[in-house]
Write a protein that holds these residues in place. Structure first.
Motif, PDB file in Angstrom:
ATOM      1  N   HIS A  84      -2.428   6.532 -13.331  1.00  0.00           N
ATOM      2  CA  HIS A  84      -3.542   6.259 -14.245  1.00  0.00           C
ATOM      3  C   HIS A  84      -4.117   4.855 -14.019  1.00  0.00           C
ATOM      4  O   HIS A  84      -5.329   4.662 -14.128  1.00  0.00           O
ATOM      5  N   ARG A 102      -9.768   6.605 -19.496  1.00  0.00           N
ATOM      6  CA  ARG A 102      -8.586   6.215 -18.712  1.00  0.00           C
ATOM      7  C   ARG A 102      -7.720   5.212 -19.480  1.00  0.00           C
ATOM      8  O   ARG A 102      -6.494   5.297 -19.431  1.00  0.00           O
ATOM      9  N   GLU A 105      -5.759   7.173 -21.929  1.00  0.00           N
ATOM     10  CA  GLU A 105      -4.652   7.876 -21.275  1.00  0.00           C
ATOM     11  C   GLU A 105      -3.497   6.913 -20.971  1.00  0.00           C
ATOM     12  O   GLU A 105      -2.323   7.256 -21.161  1.00  0.00           O
TER      13      GLU A 105
END
Length: 168
Positions: A84, A102, A105
């Motif tokens: 990630h 992102r 996440e």
């Protein structure tokens, strides 16, 4: 104008005036708090239960159940975190306006890592306590051996002194 250096004692000190003569005369301490309580405006609970990720509103990324392989799960979450972060770097280069998903996440992966590590805290506390107790036992055994050694040295010195005194 006269001012006191220290404030007067709280009024409940009078409840302990006969304590030296009769220790039972003092009031009982308040009972321990059970359940939830408020301190400085925040709610706290007396139970030390780790809330689940679902209770915290976070999606759980590792397997559920009582028999979790922590080593495997931590490694997979670490690899996922690295992926990630690399994807975030690519997005920041190519499409900087789309970084928020992102980052969210990455935040979810970090929360899962922290939750897994926090669930290992009781085991860590037990292992630390066992280690401390083993060190205490080892130190006490060494102290006993040192006392025995010094006792034998003292006995030999006394015997030597007695032989010298008997020889004169």
């Amino acid at each position: 104008m006269a001012t006191a250096t220290y404030p007067p004692p709280p009024p409940y000190y009078r409840l302990y005036k006969d304590y030296l003569q009769n220790p039972d005369s003092a009031p009982e301490p308040p009972p321990p708090i059970e359940g939830t309580y408020v301190c400085f405006g925040a709610n706290y609970t007396t139970s030390d239960v780790l809330p689940s990720l679902e209770e915290q509103g976070v999606r759980q990324l590792y397997s559920k159940g009582p028999n979790i392989d922590f080593k495997k799960e931590l490694r997979s979450l670490n690899a996922e975190l690295q992926l990630h972060i690399l994807e975030l770097a690519d997005i920041l280069i190519e499409r900087p306006s789309q970084y928020a998903r992102r980052v969210e996440e990455i935040s979810t992966v970090f929360k899962n890592l922290h939750h897994l590590l926090n669930s290992l805290r009781p085991h860590q506390a037990r292992a630390t306590l066992i280690h401390i107790l083993e060190l205490q036992i080892q130190r006490r055994k060494q102290a006993v051996e040192d006392i025995k050694r010094r006792r034998e040295e003292a006995r030999s010195l006394l015997k030597e002194a007695l032989t010298i005194l008997d020889g004169q």
